[in-house]
Motif scaffolding. Structure first.
Motif: not given
Length: 354
Positions: A101-105, A112-113, A115-122, A141-142
């Protein structure tokens, strides 16, 4: 090819979660950005192992798998091995994954995701809402950064499947569900969460015939036959590894439904909700203000919908109430069969299909 939908997938894998992952991997219009693991059908560590194993079997070790919370926000974890098997995937025994698994929870991945891709992710959640609730607590704000949120959970004009009024995912962590519905009440009306409850998902009925068709279309031999008179825990001998492990998983689900008086079938809640995440037009909806009962002695975990604005609060959900189950199942069979054939050819070294 239509434009791709980028997804954060939060699951408690789970037999029907497993088929949902295969279905998403089979769709060219889906980009799985991360698979987040939440406690529900089995403990979180087992969920993560299941996710890693399915992805590795399908040659997708490039997809991040993150481990989420160990249990609900404020109550002990309840799991359901009687429904999904001791490892959550029925009788299937997947090859042990070699990646980790990833190091992040999972909670940090949500933050993080988006914030990196605002308005893009479902966001697609097919298990308890614990990870997302924790993410929203840490970053209020998520919700505004998600393109869309699609939830498998709840029961509205339908009995519950865990208590007379409560559906499993919501009942595991009602506090998390209540917090998520409250948090997403602030998003624009055209981005309110889509909620697919038992009203529609219990109409998605997989039968042995569907697995036979998947085996046939994938070229797997011998063609899969699962019969109610088979000895318990009979294992598949079909040649395609994806079809074989899927059959072993779903056989357990067939037996569970049969033993609980529902017939030799399997309700495939999560694959349908995955389809909704990619194309909301596959279902029909009604807007409502949804809240979750957290205190009731016999109603804890119930999803309550205010259809008429009696609470004086704006709608915060689009509740799925109808679909064409046969059309969806035909699509599921065709896509998973084609994907299984492609995976098998890649494993055998013959390269991608022409």
């Amino acid at each position: 090819m239509s434009a791709r939908t980028s997804l954060i997938v939060d699951v408690d894998t789970g037999i029907d979660d497993s088929l949902a992952l295969l279905y998403l991997l089979a769709r060219d219009d889906a980009e799985i950005v991360a698979v987040l693991s939440t406690a529900g059908n089995v403990p979180t560590s087992q969920v993560a192992q299941n996710n890693l194993a399915w992805l590795e079997l399908c040659g997708r070790t490039d997809i991040e798998v993150a481990v989420g919370a160990a249990g609900p926000l404020s109550t002990p974890l309840r799991t359901t091995e009687d429904t999904h098997g001791p490892q959550g995937i029925g009788y299937a025994i997947l090859p042990a994954p070699t990646h980790r698994p990833s190091d992040r929870t999972a909670t940090q991945a949500w933050i993080d995701l988006t914030r990196e891709r605002p308005g893009e992710l479902v966001g697609l959640v097919t298990g308890p809402l614990t990870n997302l609730a924790l993410a929203v607590r840490a970053d209020p704000a998520l919700p505004a950064r998600l393109r869309r949120l699609v939830i498998m959970g709840g029961a509205f004009h339908h009995p519950g499947n865990t208590t007379p009024v409560a559906e499993w995912n919501i009942s595991v962590d009602p506090e998390a569900a209540a917090e998520v519905f409250a948090a997403f009440s602030e998003v624009p009306a055209d981005r309110t969460p889509i909620v697919c409850g038992l009203d529609v998902t219990e109409r998605i009925v997989l039968r042995p015939e569907h697995l036979r068709r998947i085996a046939e279309l994938s070229g797997s031999t011998p063609v899969e036959t699962i019969r109610t008179e088979d000895a318990p825990s009979t294992r598949s001998a079909t040649s395609n590894p994806v079809v074989r492990h899927l059959s072993d998983a779903v056989r357990f689900y067939f037996e569970f439904h049969r033993d609980h008086g529902q017939g030799f079938i399997a309700h495939m809640h999560d694959p349908f909700v995955a389809a909704v995440a990619l194309d909301p037009d596959v279902a029909q909806y009604r807007s409502a203000t949804v809240d979750v009962e957290t205190e009731g002695r016999i109603t804890r975990g119930q999803t309550v919908a205010d259809w008429f604005g009696l609470w004086g609060r704006p709608p915060n959900a689009r509740v799925a109430l109808d679909t064409d189950p046969d059309a969806f199942l035909d699509d599921l069979v065709d896509r998973v069969a084609t994907f299984a054939r492609t995976v098998d050819r890649a494993v055998k070294g013959s390269g991608p299909e022409a």
